[in-house]
Design a protein around this motif. Structure first.
Motif, short mmCIF file in Angstrom:
data_model
loop_
_atom_site.label_atom_id
_atom_site.label_comp_id
_atom_site.label_asym_id
_atom_site.label_seq_id
_atom_site.Cartn_x
_atom_site.Cartn_y
_atom_site.Cartn_z
N VAL A 92 13.67 -8.67 -3.54
CA VAL A 92 12.67 -9.66 -3.12
C VAL A 92 12.87 -10.02 -1.66
O VAL A 92 11.91 -10.13 -0.88
N LYS A 93 14.12 -10.20 -1.26
CA LYS A 93 14.42 -10.52 0.13
C LYS A 93 13.94 -9.40 1.06
O LYS A 93 13.38 -9.65 2.13
N ARG A 94 14.15 -8.17 0.64
CA ARG A 94 13.82 -7.01 1.47
C ARG A 94 12.31 -6.74 1.52
O ARG A 94 11.77 -6.36 2.56
N PHE A 95 11.61 -6.94 0.39
CA PHE A 95 10.21 -6.52 0.29
C PHE A 95 9.28 -7.69 -0.03
O PHE A 95 8.24 -7.50 -0.65
N ARG A 96 9.64 -8.88 0.40
CA ARG A 96 8.83 -10.07 0.11
C ARG A 96 7.38 -9.86 0.54
O ARG A 96 7.10 -9.35 1.62
N GLY A 97 6.48 -10.26 -0.34
CA GLY A 97 5.05 -10.12 -0.06
C GLY A 97 4.43 -8.87 -0.66
O GLY A 97 3.22 -8.69 -0.59
N MET A 98 5.24 -8.00 -1.26
CA MET A 98 4.71 -6.81 -1.92
C MET A 98 4.08 -7.22 -3.25
O MET A 98 4.72 -7.89 -4.06
N LEU A 155 0.80 -1.23 0.00
CA LEU A 155 0.00 0.00 0.00
C LEU A 155 0.83 1.27 0.00
O LEU A 155 0.32 2.35 -0.33
N PHE A 156 2.12 1.17 0.36
CA PHE A 156 2.96 2.37 0.43
C PHE A 156 4.20 2.26 -0.45
O PHE A 156 5.27 2.75 -0.10
N SER A 157 4.02 1.63 -1.60
CA SER A 157 5.12 1.45 -2.55
C SER A 157 5.05 2.42 -3.71
O SER A 157 5.78 2.27 -4.69
N GLY A 158 4.17 3.41 -3.64
CA GLY A 158 4.08 4.40 -4.70
C GLY A 158 3.21 3.99 -5.86
O GLY A 158 3.22 4.64 -6.90
N GLN A 159 2.41 2.93 -5.69
CA GLN A 159 1.50 2.52 -6.77
C GLN A 159 0.07 2.96 -6.52
O GLN A 159 -0.77 2.89 -7.42
N CYS A 160 -0.24 3.39 -5.30
CA CYS A 160 -1.56 3.92 -4.96
C CYS A 160 -1.37 5.02 -3.92
O CYS A 160 -0.33 5.08 -3.26
N PHE A 161 -2.38 5.87 -3.75
CA PHE A 161 -2.15 7.08 -2.96
C PHE A 161 -3.28 7.42 -1.98
O PHE A 161 -3.30 8.50 -1.41
N GLY A 162 -4.21 6.48 -1.78
CA GLY A 162 -5.36 6.79 -0.94
C GLY A 162 -5.37 6.10 0.41
O GLY A 162 -6.39 6.13 1.10
N TRP A 163 -4.25 5.48 0.80
CA TRP A 163 -4.23 4.70 2.03
C TRP A 163 -3.43 5.39 3.14
O TRP A 163 -2.48 6.11 2.88
N ASP A 164 -3.85 5.12 4.38
CA ASP A 164 -3.15 5.62 5.56
C ASP A 164 -2.95 4.47 6.54
O ASP A 164 -3.75 3.52 6.57
N GLU A 165 -1.90 4.57 7.33
CA GLU A 165 -1.66 3.59 8.39
C GLU A 165 -2.08 4.19 9.72
O GLU A 165 -1.75 5.33 10.03
N GLY A 166 -2.84 3.42 10.49
CA GLY A 166 -3.28 3.86 11.80
C GLY A 166 -3.04 2.79 12.83
O GLY A 166 -2.35 1.80 12.57
N GLU A 167 -3.61 2.98 14.00
CA GLU A 167 -3.43 2.00 15.06
C GLU A 167 -4.05 0.66 14.66
O GLU A 167 -5.25 0.57 14.43
#
Length: 264
Positions: A94-100, A19-31
């Motif tokens: 891939v090692k660093r961002f696995r699951g993206m 969600l925060f890889s620069g492919q979309c722009f409408g998401w926020d992280e909260g508690e």
């Protein structure tokens, strides 16, 4: 809002990186999770997500199949990794961002968002898109984008005339974002160059081999690498690696970064 759940390990869906890889722009992280807006089936939708172990729990006003379609769960991410060439930089990514995952977004949202992204940074792209959502009460539809003066007041700058031109072609029926597109059709739109067109194909139309080239990627691998049928996924991993500071093993740094270990 409908409740749903999906059993998928974080190694196959990392919500934060996706969600925060620069492919979309409408998401926020909260508690405890993430919340966001997005265009889906012609309307602006909303969702909240959180992970509990191997379960992703979500609440959304989108249709029931939204989660699997939006996160491209029909694609086996391990098969994506297996399709990548033997490349030290890509292995590290891939090692660093696995699951993206590459998202399966609405084509109109992708086109508008990446038109806004031109010569812009992610923080400002997010800000401008939120201003438009606040002004129109929804993700901007073609009929919302016909007033250049209003778009200028919202901070679009020279991109305002591009969005007006795209909206006019859409409203006239000359361009139909709901129909599958070739890159040639997108390049005919006002202000749409190769990078915006490739981003729209990859993130909006599911063309997995589309390979957007921006300054990060050009510095890393040039303009025409061959990463196979999932080249667009490879691009996203390399982009994140470059953006996060060029984390790479020594042999990859020698190839891509030169002796100083930084982006050239």
């Amino acid at each position: 809002m409908e409740l749903g759940r999906s059993r998928i390990p974080e190694s196959e869906l990392n919500l934060y990186y996706t969600l925060f890889s620069g492919q979309c722009f409408g998401w926020d992280e909260g508690e405890g999770g993430f919340s966001g807006f997005f265009r889906w089936d012609g309307a602006t939708r909303h969702a909240r997500l959180r992970r509990e172990g191997d379960l992703v729990l979500y609440e959304t006003d989108a249709p029931p199949d939204w989660f699997s379609r939006y996160f491209n769960l029909r694609i086996n991410i391990n098969e994506v990794y297996e399709s990548f060439p033997d490349d030290p930089m890509l292995k590290e990514a891939v090692k660093r961002f696995r699951g993206m995952r590459v998202l399966g977004q609405d084509p109109w949202e992708a086109l508008v968002s990446f038109t806004v992204s031109q010569n812009n940074n992610i923080k400002r792209i997010r800000l401008i898109i939120r201003r438009m959502v606040e002004a129109f009460g929804r993700f901007p539809e073609p009929e919302d984008l016909t007033n250049e003066s209003l778009l200028l007041r919202l901070g679009l700058g020279y991109r305002a005339r591009y969005l007006v031109g795209i909206a006019e072609k859409t409203l006239s029926g000359e361009f139909d974002p709901a129909r599958p597109q070739e890159i040639s059709g997108l390049l005919c739109l006002p202000g749409v160059g190769k990078k915006v067109a490739q981003c729209t194909l990859l993130y909006g139309y599911g063309v997995n081999h589309a390979f957007p080239v921006d300054r990060w990627i050009k510095r890393l691998v040039g303009s025409c690498p061959d990463y196979g049928p999932y080249a667009g996924w490879a691009q996203l991993y390399l982009y994140m690696l470059a953006r996060e500071g060029g984390i790479a093993p020594p042999e990859a740094k020698a190839i891509y970064f030169g002796n100083k270990g930084g982006l050239r």
